[in-house]
Design an enzyme around this catalytic site. Sequence first.
Site, mmCIF file in Angstrom:
data_model
loop_
_atom_site.group_PDB
_atom_site.id
_atom_site.type_symbol
_atom_site.label_atom_id
_atom_site.label_comp_id
_atom_site.label_asym_id
_atom_site.label_seq_id
_atom_site.Cartn_x
_atom_site.Cartn_y
_atom_site.Cartn_z
ATOM 1 N N HIS A 43 21.838 -12.346 7.958
ATOM 2 C CA HIS A 43 23.185 -11.810 8.150
ATOM 3 C C HIS A 43 23.106 -10.482 8.894
ATOM 4 O O HIS A 43 22.159 -9.710 8.726
ATOM 5 C CB HIS A 43 23.895 -11.632 6.804
ATOM 6 N N HIS A 91 25.626 -7.796 11.969
ATOM 7 C CA HIS A 91 26.706 -7.665 12.959
ATOM 8 C C HIS A 91 26.163 -7.978 14.354
ATOM 9 O O HIS A 91 25.961 -7.088 15.184
ATOM 10 C CB HIS A 91 27.285 -6.252 12.912
#
Length: 360
Positions: free
Chosen positions: A145, A147
């Site tokens: 995970h 951005h």
Amino acid sequence: MGLLRVMMPPKFQLLALLAFAVAMFFLENQIQKLEESRGKLERAIARHEVREIEQRHTQDGLRQRDSLALPESDGEDDVVIIYNRVPKTASTSFTNIAYDLCGKNRYHVLHINTTKNNPVMSIQDQVRFVKNVTQWREMKPAFYHGHVSFLDFTKFGLKRKPIYINVIRDPIERLVSYYYFLRFGDDYRPGLRRRKQGDKKTFDECVSAGGSDCAPEKLWLQIPFFCGHYSECWNAGSQWALEQAKYNLVNEYLLVGVTEELEDFVMMLEAALPRFFRGATELYRTGKKSHLRKTSEKKPPTKESIAKLQQSAIWKMENEFYEFALEQFQFVRAHAVREKDGELYLLAQNFFYEKIYPKN
């Protein structure tokens, strides 16, 4: 029959006809029941044959794996999930569910931390990342995970791709949350100093003054995150980027949820990927981390501020993408979930195999 009709009084003829009709109805009913029983028997036999075939395949697979000394990860344990999380979409709350479950469900969670949170990787970092994800066997199964914008693994000559998932949010609500987050932080790490700390200007005041932190260009984020590592993806207001983002959402993502219906998203992931998310729904409902991160000092924008942002072409595109994602999510949910007495429940398996040949 004609002779009987002549010999029998009309009253008895009517009774005979009624008796004949009743007998025929009873006979047809029994035939229908026999047909239904035969259908049930055929389905039961088909299911039994499927179980036998699956057991044989499992045994053959185990024998083949043992004979070839293949590692256990060549099966279900070779799965990799990538959650390229969009900022301020409840991503921290969802990610912490994955952290809480990884020990019990036996998988690894890895945070992709890019310099200055840059969602675009250099070409050399793209190659490194793809190699890590596909070849780092010690970390499989894995949940990555971060951005980072969408990355197409097929460009690197790979046939097996990771499973992409994501969550998006109403674009104005996401921007408002991010605006106050940069100034006041949240309740997750309240002591951490944020980039705009000390700026007391409200979102409405920013919109009224035409500030850069609340400009329509700041809405342009969810589309490029789904569009990917192409220059056109990051040109605010690009129609090509919008269409590419829609294409990727439908074709490259297993499931994309919305912040406003996060529990449904968690429930559907648990049903689809129990290897990773077994127990996620109960954890979301009862755990302390289901609503972990809340932006501090957030003030809802006025109707005037919202109306001003909605005049921009960028908002119209981002909102179109959000509505597209929401419609797709609700379509998937309608075929997976039902509601009864105010509670959601998942539909059971609705297909089976039959007419399996050759017969053994």
